[in-house]
Design a protein around this motif. Structure first.
Motif, PDB file in Angstrom:
ATOM      1  N   ALA A  83     -25.986  82.361   0.251  1.00  0.00           N
ATOM      2  CA  ALA A  83     -25.321  83.646   0.446  1.00  0.00           C
ATOM      3  C   ALA A  83     -25.717  84.222   1.794  1.00  0.00           C
ATOM      4  O   ALA A  83     -26.894  84.221   2.152  1.00  0.00           O
ATOM      5  CB  ALA A  83     -25.710  84.622  -0.663  1.00  0.00           C
ATOM      6  N   LEU A  84     -24.744  84.710   2.527  1.00  0.00           N
ATOM      7  CA  LEU A  84     -24.978  85.405   3.788  1.00  0.00           C
ATOM      8  C   LEU A  84     -25.253  86.864   3.443  1.00  0.00           C
ATOM      9  O   LEU A  84     -24.484  87.488   2.731  1.00  0.00           O
ATOM     10  CB  LEU A  84     -23.732  85.298   4.666  1.00  0.00           C
ATOM     11  CG  LEU A  84     -23.755  85.847   6.086  1.00  0.00           C
ATOM     12  CD1 LEU A  84     -22.544  85.325   6.848  1.00  0.00           C
ATOM     13  CD2 LEU A  84     -23.826  87.332   6.188  1.00  0.00           C
ATOM     14  N   GLY A  85     -26.348  87.375   3.939  1.00  0.00           N
ATOM     15  CA  GLY A  85     -26.614  88.801   3.767  1.00  0.00           C
ATOM     16  C   GLY A  85     -28.030  89.076   3.314  1.00  0.00           C
ATOM     17  O   GLY A  85     -28.618  88.266   2.607  1.00  0.00           O
ATOM     18  N   PRO A  86     -28.546  90.149   3.820  1.00  0.00           N
ATOM     19  CA  PRO A  86     -27.871  91.092   4.697  1.00  0.00           C
ATOM     20  C   PRO A  86     -27.846  90.651   6.160  1.00  0.00           C
ATOM     21  O   PRO A  86     -28.601  89.789   6.572  1.00  0.00           O
ATOM     22  CB  PRO A  86     -28.685  92.375   4.537  1.00  0.00           C
ATOM     23  CG  PRO A  86     -30.036  91.947   4.103  1.00  0.00           C
ATOM     24  CD  PRO A  86     -29.847  90.658   3.355  1.00  0.00           C
ATOM     25  N   MET A  87     -26.930  91.284   6.898  1.00  0.00           N
ATOM     26  CA  MET A  87     -26.837  91.100   8.338  1.00  0.00           C
ATOM     27  C   MET A  87     -26.735  92.492   8.957  1.00  0.00           C
ATOM     28  O   MET A  87     -26.042  93.360   8.426  1.00  0.00           O
ATOM     29  CB  MET A  87     -25.601  90.292   8.728  1.00  0.00           C
ATOM     30  CG  MET A  87     -25.547  90.122  10.246  1.00  0.00           C
ATOM     31  SD  MET A  87     -24.044  89.410  10.909  1.00  0.00           S
ATOM     32  CE  MET A  87     -22.839  90.665  10.630  1.00  0.00           C
ATOM     33  N   ALA A  88     -27.424  92.692  10.070  1.00  0.00           N
ATOM     34  CA  ALA A  88     -27.378  93.995  10.734  1.00  0.00           C
ATOM     35  C   ALA A  88     -27.583  93.835  12.231  1.00  0.00           C
ATOM     36  O   ALA A  88     -28.284  92.926  12.683  1.00  0.00           O
ATOM     37  CB  ALA A  88     -28.456  94.921  10.173  1.00  0.00           C
ATOM     38  N   VAL A  89     -26.969  94.751  12.975  1.00  0.00           N
ATOM     39  CA  VAL A  89     -27.148  94.850  14.429  1.00  0.00           C
ATOM     40  C   VAL A  89     -27.528  96.299  14.718  1.00  0.00           C
ATOM     41  O   VAL A  89     -26.971  97.224  14.112  1.00  0.00           O
ATOM     42  CB  VAL A  89     -25.859  94.451  15.178  1.00  0.00           C
ATOM     43  CG1 VAL A  89     -25.999  94.691  16.680  1.00  0.00           C
ATOM     44  CG2 VAL A  89     -25.513  92.994  14.898  1.00  0.00           C
ATOM     45  N   THR A  90     -28.478  96.481  15.622  1.00  0.00           N
ATOM     46  CA  THR A  90     -28.870  97.824  16.031  1.00  0.00           C
ATOM     47  C   THR A  90     -27.602  98.617  16.351  1.00  0.00           C
ATOM     48  O   THR A  90     -26.753  98.127  17.109  1.00  0.00           O
ATOM     49  CB  THR A  90     -29.776  97.753  17.276  1.00  0.00           C
ATOM     50  OG1 THR A  90     -30.937  96.995  16.948  1.00  0.00           O
ATOM     51  CG2 THR A  90     -30.171  99.126  17.769  1.00  0.00           C
ATOM     52  N   PRO A  91     -27.440  99.807  15.763  1.00  0.00           N
ATOM     53  CA  PRO A  91     -26.191 100.563  15.962  1.00  0.00           C
ATOM     54  C   PRO A  91     -25.746 100.700  17.421  1.00  0.00           C
ATOM     55  O   PRO A  91     -24.555 100.550  17.715  1.00  0.00           O
ATOM     56  CB  PRO A  91     -26.494 101.921  15.324  1.00  0.00           C
ATOM     57  CG  PRO A  91     -27.439 101.569  14.203  1.00  0.00           C
ATOM     58  CD  PRO A  91     -28.328 100.488  14.798  1.00  0.00           C
ATOM     59  N   GLY A 145     -19.201  91.378   1.471  1.00  0.00           N
ATOM     60  CA  GLY A 145     -19.193  92.137   2.705  1.00  0.00           C
ATOM     61  C   GLY A 145     -17.843  92.726   3.042  1.00  0.00           C
ATOM     62  O   GLY A 145     -16.914  92.726   2.229  1.00  0.00           O
ATOM     63  N   HIS A 146     -17.723  93.185   4.262  1.00  0.00           N
ATOM     64  CA  HIS A 146     -16.528  93.883   4.724  1.00  0.00           C
ATOM     65  C   HIS A 146     -15.349  92.915   4.828  1.00  0.00           C
ATOM     66  O   HIS A 146     -15.385  91.960   5.609  1.00  0.00           O
ATOM     67  CB  HIS A 146     -16.802  94.534   6.080  1.00  0.00           C
ATOM     68  CG  HIS A 146     -15.788  95.560   6.437  1.00  0.00           C
ATOM     69  ND1 HIS A 146     -14.531  95.229   6.873  1.00  0.00           N
ATOM     70  CD2 HIS A 146     -15.833  96.916   6.403  1.00  0.00           C
ATOM     71  CE1 HIS A 146     -13.843  96.324   7.103  1.00  0.00           C
ATOM     72  NE2 HIS A 146     -14.610  97.364   6.830  1.00  0.00           N
ATOM     73  N   MET A 195     -16.381  87.033  -0.816  1.00  0.00           N
ATOM     74  CA  MET A 195     -15.707  85.945  -0.109  1.00  0.00           C
ATOM     75  C   MET A 195     -16.548  84.671  -0.097  1.00  0.00           C
ATOM     76  O   MET A 195     -17.759  84.728  -0.286  1.00  0.00           O
ATOM     77  CB  MET A 195     -15.409  86.380   1.327  1.00  0.00           C
ATOM     78  CG  MET A 195     -14.431  87.537   1.406  1.00  0.00           C
ATOM     79  SD  MET A 195     -14.397  88.313   3.042  1.00  0.00           S
ATOM     80  CE  MET A 195     -15.667  89.558   2.824  1.00  0.00           C
ATOM     81  N   ALA A 196     -15.882  83.568   0.139  1.00  0.00           N
ATOM     82  CA  ALA A 196     -16.551  82.270   0.178  1.00  0.00           C
ATOM     83  C   ALA A 196     -15.943  81.412   1.271  1.00  0.00           C
ATOM     84  O   ALA A 196     -14.813  81.628   1.710  1.00  0.00           O
ATOM     85  CB  ALA A 196     -16.413  81.566  -1.171  1.00  0.00           C
ATOM     86  N   MET A 197     -16.729  80.427   1.677  1.00  0.00           N
ATOM     87  CA  MET A 197     -16.295  79.484   2.710  1.00  0.00           C
ATOM     88  C   MET A 197     -16.880  78.120   2.378  1.00  0.00           C
ATOM     89  O   MET A 197     -18.081  78.009   2.122  1.00  0.00           O
ATOM     90  CB  MET A 197     -16.809  79.957   4.061  1.00  0.00           C
ATOM     91  CG  MET A 197     -16.602  78.996   5.185  1.00  0.00           C
ATOM     92  SD  MET A 197     -17.470  79.613   6.643  1.00  0.00           S
ATOM     93  CE  MET A 197     -16.360  79.065   7.883  1.00  0.00           C
ATOM     94  N   GLU A 198     -16.037  77.108   2.374  1.00  0.00           N
ATOM     95  CA  GLU A 198     -16.526  75.744   2.164  1.00  0.00           C
ATOM     96  C   GLU A 198     -16.981  75.173   3.495  1.00  0.00           C
ATOM     97  O   GLU A 198     -16.249  75.218   4.482  1.00  0.00           O
ATOM     98  CB  GLU A 198     -15.426  74.860   1.578  1.00  0.00           C
ATOM     99  CG  GLU A 198     -15.038  75.224   0.165  1.00  0.00           C
ATOM    100  CD  GLU A 198     -13.943  74.330  -0.387  1.00  0.00           C
ATOM    101  OE1 GLU A 198     -14.017  74.002  -1.579  1.00  0.00           O
ATOM    102  OE2 GLU A 198     -13.009  73.961   0.369  1.00  0.00           O
ATOM    103  N   LEU A 199     -18.194  74.644   3.529  1.00  0.00           N
ATOM    104  CA  LEU A 199     -18.672  73.911   4.704  1.00  0.00           C
ATOM    105  C   LEU A 199     -18.391  72.423   4.516  1.00  0.00           C
ATOM    106  O   LEU A 199     -18.320  71.679   5.487  1.00  0.00           O
ATOM    107  CB  LEU A 199     -20.172  74.155   4.898  1.00  0.00           C
ATOM    108  CG  LEU A 199     -20.574  75.624   5.108  1.00  0.00           C
ATOM    109  CD1 LEU A 199     -22.090  75.747   5.213  1.00  0.00           C
ATOM    110  CD2 LEU A 199     -19.889  76.218   6.320  1.00  0.00           C
TER     111      LEU A 199
END
Length: 177
Positions: A84-92, A123-124, A153-157
């Protein structure tokens, strides 16, 4: 890992998180999510088997972070190695400069390299499809958490990896407060 990236004229490096980065990663999540929930989740998951934790560094400062942790599919007809991807963040103040996109792209590369067959994200829905994510329901997947269909959401690799469907169960740390 550690190659320099250029996002909208900004130079930064994407690399694996190091112990010296922990405080900066906590602060980025607190600022980006306006609270401690995601920062605490990363602290609880950090060091667990199978995780991937990357940072974006710009001029010696950590400005972004992405985390991947293994999940299970209950009810699937076949065994799938999934994360699972998350969490992800970028400095505002550094958002909308391509840093998040580079973190996702490099993170997906690492997932492939480590043998993951698929990735899910809660996520978004306006952000993650650009990387190839689709509604989890198109694969017959359900999220253990209450979530809008378009946000899970999902993604096959590996093509066909998600053909068995089922319920995605996250690590116990996701349910702790």
């Amino acid at each position: 890992m550690g190659e320099r990236e250029k996002g909208l004229g900004v130079m930064f490096t994407v690399r694996y998180e190091l112990p010296r980065d922990h405080d900066a990663v906590r602060q980025i999540h607190r600022l980006a999510f306006a609270g401690p929930t995601e920062a605490s989740l990363v602290d609880r998951l950090r060091g667990s088997e199978g995780t991937i934790s990357l940072v974006a560094e710009e001029a010696g400062a950590v400005v972004g972070h992405i985390f991947f942790s293994p999940v299970q599919i209950v009810g699937a007809r076949t065994e799938v190695r999934i994360t699972a991807l998350g969490p992800m963040a970028v400095t505002p103040s550094r958002q909308r400069n391509g840093i998040g996109s580079q973190l996702v792209g490099r993170g997906l590369e690492e997932c492939r390299r480590k043998g993951y067959q698929a990735v899910v994200v809660l996520g978004h829905p306006g952000y993650y499809p650009r990387f190839g994510f689709r509604r989890g329901s198109t694969f017959g997947l359900r999220c253990q958490f209450e979530a809008p269909d378009e946000a899970f959401m999902a993604m096959e690799l590996t093509p066909g990896a998600l053909s068995g469907g089922g319920e995605v169960r996250y690590a116990a740390e996701f349910s702790q407060t």
